[in-house]
Design an enzyme around this catalytic site. Structure first.
Site, PDB file in Angstrom:
ATOM      1  N   HIS A  85     -25.387  28.265  14.098  1.00 48.70           N
ATOM      2  CA  HIS A  85     -25.297  28.875  12.482  1.00 48.70           C
ATOM      3  C   HIS A  85     -23.313  28.833  12.050  1.00 48.70           C
ATOM      4  CE1 HIS A  85     -26.674  30.757   9.022  1.00 48.70           C
ATOM      5  NE2 HIS A  85     -25.514  31.121   9.366  1.00 48.70           N
ATOM      6  N   CYS A 105       0.891  -1.252   0.322  1.00 46.39           N
ATOM      7  CA  CYS A 105      -0.034   0.003  -0.032  1.00 46.39           C
ATOM      8  C   CYS A 105       0.712   1.197  -0.327  1.00 46.39           C
ATOM      9  CB  CYS A 105      -0.546   0.595   1.458  1.00 46.39           C
ATOM     10  SG  CYS A 105      -2.085   1.732   1.649  1.00 46.39           S
ATOM     11  N   CYS A 120     -31.282  31.814   8.067  1.00 44.81           N
ATOM     12  CA  CYS A 120     -31.356  30.502   7.849  1.00 44.81           C
ATOM     13  C   CYS A 120     -31.979  29.159   7.460  1.00 44.81           C
ATOM     14  CB  CYS A 120     -30.346  29.775   8.046  1.00 44.81           C
ATOM     15  SG  CYS A 120     -29.329  28.658   7.703  1.00 44.81           S
ATOM     16  N   SER A 158     -10.976   3.266  -4.661  1.00 45.33           N
ATOM     17  CA  SER A 158      -9.778   2.426  -5.351  1.00 45.33           C
ATOM     18  C   SER A 158      -8.693   1.800  -4.231  1.00 45.33           C
ATOM     19  CB  SER A 158      -9.354   2.877  -6.209  1.00 45.33           C
ATOM     20  OG  SER A 158      -8.340   4.434  -5.554  1.00 45.33           O
ATOM     21  N   HIS A 183      -8.849   7.218   3.539  1.00 46.93           N
ATOM     22  CA  HIS A 183      -8.125   7.983   2.932  1.00 46.93           C
ATOM     23  C   HIS A 183      -9.771   9.533   2.478  1.00 46.93           C
ATOM     24  CE1 HIS A 183      -8.517   5.783  -0.775  1.00 46.93           C
ATOM     25  NE2 HIS A 183      -8.970   6.773  -0.921  1.00 46.93           N
ATOM     26  N   ASN A 204      -2.937  13.680  -5.582  1.00 44.72           N
ATOM     27  CA  ASN A 204      -3.789  12.743  -6.398  1.00 44.72           C
ATOM     28  C   ASN A 204      -2.769  12.785  -7.726  1.00 44.72           C
ATOM     29  OD1 ASN A 204      -4.583  10.732  -7.459  1.00 44.72           O
ATOM     30  ND2 ASN A 204      -6.555  11.537  -6.141  1.00 44.72           N
TER      31      ASN A 204
END
Length: 341
Positions: free
Chosen positions: A238, A39, A194, A159, A164, A74
């Protein structure tokens, strides 16, 4: 009888098919095999990833072991940070260069731990990493929205098995964010309140869809849940921007987050899920749109959305935009509420 329920935030209808009455055990499947092998996210394999952008480590050099949380680009990014946007027309279409950012937050060095297994202190470190990267990326005026998400399990799109999450910055507002922001702005313009605060107050009063309430956070099953056992985690007070949370607030959020993840893991037998942090976009001034974000601080409310991947989207959903949920939010909340965490 089934019910059609309207989601006032996402502006779509959901079918709650109560006669199907599916319980947690009806969704359980064999665990998905995700091999450990070599890994790239584990200790000692730091050279198998791009150089880190950020890390939390007690000591040591960058890109070496002894880290707690590690953020890297990535290796196969959906968007790249280098270049200019260059928006242009192509006949009746619009085209823009694939500019953005795509980062991976490695949440733990322990390959066998899921996010639900992390301690509140370990989860706090993850939340600090999220906050740090959101604050950094929003300084780039090319980026108009950041989405932070987690895919848990192969069926949810993961994948790699090592726990993660991912952060992608994009140069435009996505449709989902646009809808939420417009709905919230309209509600505030009409009522000076809100929309999220109104929904939270109602749900706390009703109680039937509340899974767990903390001093400053609440986890609940949304009234018009599109998917079985869908959950949302809100700050009760809020707050429009997750990235403005201070360390003590993040530590309290970590407790609420772990509680939500553990209930899903126990009741749904570690089912795959998608997890999304919805927070306000960078409030960059836009030429020609001086009123773009004038009420955002008051009308938007950040939140976390968790969607277990227990059902599939088929022809009816694609053709109508309706979702069929075979488990009522009230039943889902009860199952999760009663879990012994």
């Amino acid at each position: 009888m089934s019910e059609l329920r309207w989601d006032p935030l996402k502006l779509h209808w959901v079918i709650i098919a109560t006669e199907r009455g599916r319980r947690p055990r009806d969704f359980q499947a064999e665990p998905e095999p995700l091999p450990i092998t070599s890994c790239p996210f584990c200790y000692g394999n730091e050279d198998k990833t791009p150089p880190e952008i950020f890390a939390i480590r007690p000591s040591g050099m960058p890109n070496t072991p002894n880290w707690k949380v590690r953020v890297i680009p990535n290796k196969y990014p959906a968007l790249r940070i280098e270049g200019e946007l260059e928006s242009r027309g192509h006949g009746p279409y619009d085209v823009m260069n694939g500019i953005g950012a795509h980062e991976v937050i490695i949440e733990t060095p322990d390959h066998k731990k899921s996010m639900a297994d992390l301690t509140p202190a370990e989860l706090t470190d993850v939340l600090i990493a999220w906050r740090t990267r959101l604050l950094d990326l929003r300084r780039d005026f090319r980026f108009r929205y950041m989405i932070l998400f987690k895919n848990h399990g192969a069926r949810a799109g993961a994948s790699l098995a090592h726990s993660h999450s991912q952060l992608i910055a994009v140069p435009m507002l996505p449709p989902v964010a646009t809808t939420e922001l417009k709905v919230c702005r309209t509600h505030y313009a009409n009522k000076e309140r809100c929309l999220f605060c109104d929904l939270i107050a109602f749900e706390l009063e009703q109680g039937v869809r509340v899974v767990r309430e903390f001093s400053n956070f609440v986890t609940l099953a949304p009234y018009a849940a599109s998917f079985p056992f869908e959950l949302r985690l809100y700050p009760k007070r809020h707050s429009h921007d997750f990235a403005l949370m201070h360390d003590a607030q993040l530590a309290e959020l970590a407790v609420a987050l772990k509680d939500m993840l553990m209930r899903v893991k126990l009741v749904l037998k570690d089912a795959p899920y998608n997890f999304i942090l919805h927070t306000c976009p960078p409030m960059h001034k836009r030429p020609g749109k001086p009123a773009m974000w004038t009420s955002l601080e008051y009308d938007y409310h950040w939140h976390i959305e968790l969607v277990p991947r227990l059902t599939s989207i088929a022809g009816f959903e694609w053709g109508t935009g309706f979702f069929i949920n075979p488990t009522s939010p009230e039943d889902a909340a009860q199952f999760l509420r009663e879990a012994e965490v």
